[in-house]
Design a protein around this motif. Structure first.
Motif, PDB file in Angstrom:
ATOM      1  N   MET A  95      46.144 -28.250 -16.779  1.00 44.91           N
ATOM      2  CA  MET A  95      47.381 -28.876 -17.801  1.00 44.91           C
ATOM      3  C   MET A  95      45.530 -29.274 -19.058  1.00 44.91           C
ATOM      4  O   MET A  95      45.132 -29.721 -19.412  1.00 44.91           O
ATOM      5  N   LYS A  96      45.944 -28.309 -20.764  1.00 46.10           N
ATOM      6  CA  LYS A  96      45.552 -28.549 -21.639  1.00 46.10           C
ATOM      7  C   LYS A  96      45.530 -29.840 -22.518  1.00 46.10           C
ATOM      8  O   LYS A  96      46.609 -30.302 -22.627  1.00 46.10           O
ATOM      9  N   ARG A  97      44.606 -30.296 -22.555  1.00 45.09           N
ATOM     10  CA  ARG A  97      44.156 -31.710 -23.913  1.00 45.09           C
ATOM     11  C   ARG A  97      43.782 -31.167 -25.335  1.00 45.09           C
ATOM     12  O   ARG A  97      42.610 -30.103 -24.951  1.00 45.09           O
ATOM     13  N   PRO A  98      44.597 -31.817 -25.763  1.00 42.45           N
ATOM     14  CA  PRO A  98      43.527 -31.678 -27.573  1.00 42.45           C
ATOM     15  C   PRO A  98      42.261 -31.523 -27.809  1.00 42.45           C
ATOM     16  O   PRO A  98      41.161 -31.480 -28.227  1.00 42.45           O
ATOM     17  N   ASP A 144      56.183 -38.288 -16.205  1.00 43.09           N
ATOM     18  CA  ASP A 144      55.504 -38.269 -17.343  1.00 43.09           C
ATOM     19  C   ASP A 144      54.958 -40.328 -16.262  1.00 43.09           C
ATOM     20  O   ASP A 144      53.932 -40.525 -17.857  1.00 43.09           O
ATOM     21  N   LEU A 145      55.252 -40.981 -14.919  1.00 42.81           N
ATOM     22  CA  LEU A 145      55.037 -42.023 -15.061  1.00 42.81           C
ATOM     23  C   LEU A 145      53.644 -41.325 -14.467  1.00 42.81           C
ATOM     24  O   LEU A 145      53.064 -42.550 -14.667  1.00 42.81           O
ATOM     25  N   ALA A 146      53.395 -40.420 -13.943  1.00 45.50           N
ATOM     26  CA  ALA A 146      51.914 -39.677 -13.753  1.00 45.50           C
ATOM     27  C   ALA A 146      50.916 -39.506 -14.418  1.00 45.50           C
ATOM     28  O   ALA A 146      49.899 -40.613 -14.323  1.00 45.50           O
ATOM     29  N   GLN A 203      48.226 -43.349 -23.331  1.00 44.29           N
ATOM     30  CA  GLN A 203      48.562 -42.841 -24.543  1.00 44.29           C
ATOM     31  C   GLN A 203      49.777 -41.976 -23.930  1.00 44.29           C
ATOM     32  O   GLN A 203      50.697 -41.765 -24.933  1.00 44.29           O
ATOM     33  N   ALA A 204      49.932 -41.259 -23.223  1.00 40.45           N
ATOM     34  CA  ALA A 204      50.605 -40.128 -22.474  1.00 40.45           C
ATOM     35  C   ALA A 204      52.576 -41.260 -22.601  1.00 40.45           C
ATOM     36  O   ALA A 204      52.060 -42.257 -21.849  1.00 40.45           O
ATOM     37  N   PRO A 205      53.475 -41.190 -23.612  1.00 38.21           N
ATOM     38  CA  PRO A 205      54.673 -41.470 -23.357  1.00 38.21           C
ATOM     39  C   PRO A 205      55.186 -41.729 -22.137  1.00 38.21           C
ATOM     40  O   PRO A 205      55.115 -41.280 -20.832  1.00 38.21           O
ATOM     41  N   LEU A 206      56.280 -42.543 -22.040  1.00 33.72           N
ATOM     42  CA  LEU A 206      56.424 -42.849 -20.730  1.00 33.72           C
ATOM     43  C   LEU A 206      58.547 -42.496 -20.927  1.00 33.72           C
ATOM     44  O   LEU A 206      58.766 -42.147 -22.092  1.00 33.72           O
ATOM     45  N   ALA A 207      58.817 -41.345 -20.387  1.00 34.17           N
ATOM     46  CA  ALA A 207      60.144 -41.330 -20.748  1.00 34.17           C
ATOM     47  C   ALA A 207      61.547 -42.557 -20.136  1.00 34.17           C
ATOM     48  O   ALA A 207      61.284 -43.861 -19.810  1.00 34.17           O
ATOM     49  N   PRO A 208      62.350 -42.656 -20.795  1.00 27.16           N
ATOM     50  CA  PRO A 208      63.181 -43.571 -20.871  1.00 27.16           C
ATOM     51  C   PRO A 208      63.331 -43.261 -18.811  1.00 27.16           C
ATOM     52  O   PRO A 208      64.016 -42.747 -18.738  1.00 27.16           O
TER      53      PRO A 208
END
Length: 460
Positions: free
Chosen positions: A305-308, A349-351, A358-363
């Motif tokens: 997975m690429k990151r900035p 998203d949880l992992a 900083q990674a967002p959580l989904a509802p």
């Protein structure tokens, strides 16, 4: 936080993890985070998760929670979960281990690897290499052409050599070499590697990878100790029974503890006595083999997975009819996160959030009441295929869908804006209709079922 936590059972785990002999620490804060993410999710899922940081003390924190506080049956500590396509990452490590021994090469073609009894047109397969299979670059479709499982709820149970290898005679020489995810490639890979080594796949994986790393609770296509799974709508799900030979596509079962041991080994904390061929494989299996797309590149079955900023994340997830699993590693920072759930639907998203706050959580996918303006906006006819139309209609205060030649079923809605049903495991997303509804009519939809996505345009 305390009031919400009282609504669901958050159970901190404490388990002795084999790598390094370090006791994992149950963590109330981690369990509370799990509760906040999954509480009241329509799947009723129970989640067991771990966060690994080899630069911290303690290096492993684990937690668990269930979406339904009244749920009576919960996975036991140490229960096995179907891990779906994370099985492919095990195949990648095995292939790298065999390459380290000189038993296979990345440039070997599928024609060279095929068993002699396959009886397919080998000349058509001379362009597909082991590296192509490992990276989904072989030009193969997701499943063998003509694949029709006897039981869609247990789709791989009746696989045979002729259904796996026979359709290869239809494969044309790949022209593009582009990424196209293929379960078919890994159905073959686990069998081809096993035949190359002269052992059944389960025995080979156990000897070369599982036992040396101390993964004593990971099983190939065996249901002992398996937690019951459920569909994303909360209904019971059938267990997947993948024949051992083809289990590399998604037939492994494992535990949080075992995946923590694997993660630690991939992060460089390898158990003493591990053979050099496996040590090399753990490193080389993370190396990029092919370009992917804007989001990720490909290693030995892993998605990079690429990151900035920073090195890519090592990632694989998995989903079966009744389970979700995610394993993600930040090798540069020596961190990893594992999430196992006893329900379909996915918690990637949880992992990612456990790895990086900083990674967002989904509802959570909480059921919500259907409002009349939204129901009116989505009612209409949608063409899924020529002559195959999905009709969405209002009947009083309820919304129903009916496909050509099939019975109708009620559509319910969740907090993400998705529509679902209790009769089967599918999700419908209407174009222009989000969690808050939408202005005007939906212009189309996408129907998600069985890992596939089927778009449809609106007819009226």
């Amino acid at each position: 936080m305390g009031a919400r936590r009282s609504k669901a059972v958050a159970l901190a785990l404490a388990a002795a993890l084999g790598a390094g002999g370090v006791m994992a620490q149950g963590n109330d804060r981690l369990s509370g985070l799990l509760v906040n993410r999954i509480e009241e999710d329509r799947s009723g899922a129970c989640v067991q998760a771990a966060r690994v940081d080899l630069n911290a003390m303690p290096p492993v924190q684990v937690g668990a929670a269930c979406a339904d506080r009244l749920r009576a049956v919960r996975p036991a500590l140490g229960a096995r979960f179907e891990i779906g396509s994370i099985s492919k990452a095990f195949v990648g490590v095995l292939a790298a281990e065999m390459a380290a021994r000189g038993e296979v090469r990345l440039d070997q073609t599928l024609a060279a690897l095929l068993p002699s009894a396959a009886g397919v047109a080998r000349e058509a397969l001379s362009a597909i290499t082991l590296a192509d299979l490992l990276t989904h670059h072989g030009g193969l479709p997701p499943l063998p052409p003509g694949f029709r499982p006897a039981d869609p709820a247990d789709p791989y149970a009746d696989l045979r050599p002729d259904t796996v290898y026979g359709p290869l005679a239809q494969v044309k020489r790949p022209a593009s070499g582009r990424y196209a995810y293929s379960n078919w490639a890994f159905l073959m890979l686990s069998d081809l590697l096993a035949q190359r080594a002269g052992q059944p796949f389960d025995a080979l994986l156990r000897e070369r990878v599982l036992e040396p790393l101390g993964l004593h609770e990971t099983r190939v296509a065996s249901n002992d100790g398996l937690a019951p799974g459920r569909l994303s709508n909360g209904r019971p799900a059938a267990t997947w029974n993948v024949p051992v030979a083809y289990a590399g596509a998604g037939g492994l079962r494992s535990t949080v503890d075992d995946l923590v041991i694997l993660a630690r080994a991939l992060l460089g904390e390898v158990p003493a006595g591990t053979p050099e061929s496996l040590r090399r494989a753990l490193r080389t299996s993370q190396e990029k083999l092919r370009d992917g797309n804007a989001r990720f590149d490909l290693a030995w079955a892993w998605h990079l997975m690429k990151r900035p900023a920073g090195a890519p994340l090592l990632f694989h997830n998995g989903m079966t009819g009744g389970f979700s699993a995610t394993l993600v590693l930040d090798v540069q920072r020596r961190r990893a996160a594992i999430v196992l759930a006893d329900a379909a639907g996915g918690f990637d998203d949880l992992a990612l959030h456990l790895l990086d706050a900083q990674a967002p959580l989904a509802p959570a996918r909480k059921p919500v009441a259907l409002d009349l303006p939204t129901a009116q906006a989505v009612a209409g006819r949608y063409e899924l295929a020529p002559g195959f139309v999905l009709t969405v209609s209002l009947d009083g205060a309820r919304l129903y869908a009916q496909a050509t030649g099939q019975g109708r079923f009620e559509l319910l809605r969740d907090a993400r804006g998705d529509f679902y049903t209790m009769v089967t495991d599918l999700v419908i997303r209407f174009d222009g209709i989000g969690p808050a509804g939408g202005d005007g009519r939906a212009t189309g939809l996408t129907l998600f079922q069985g890992g596939g996505a089927m778009p449809a345009r609106r007819l009226d």
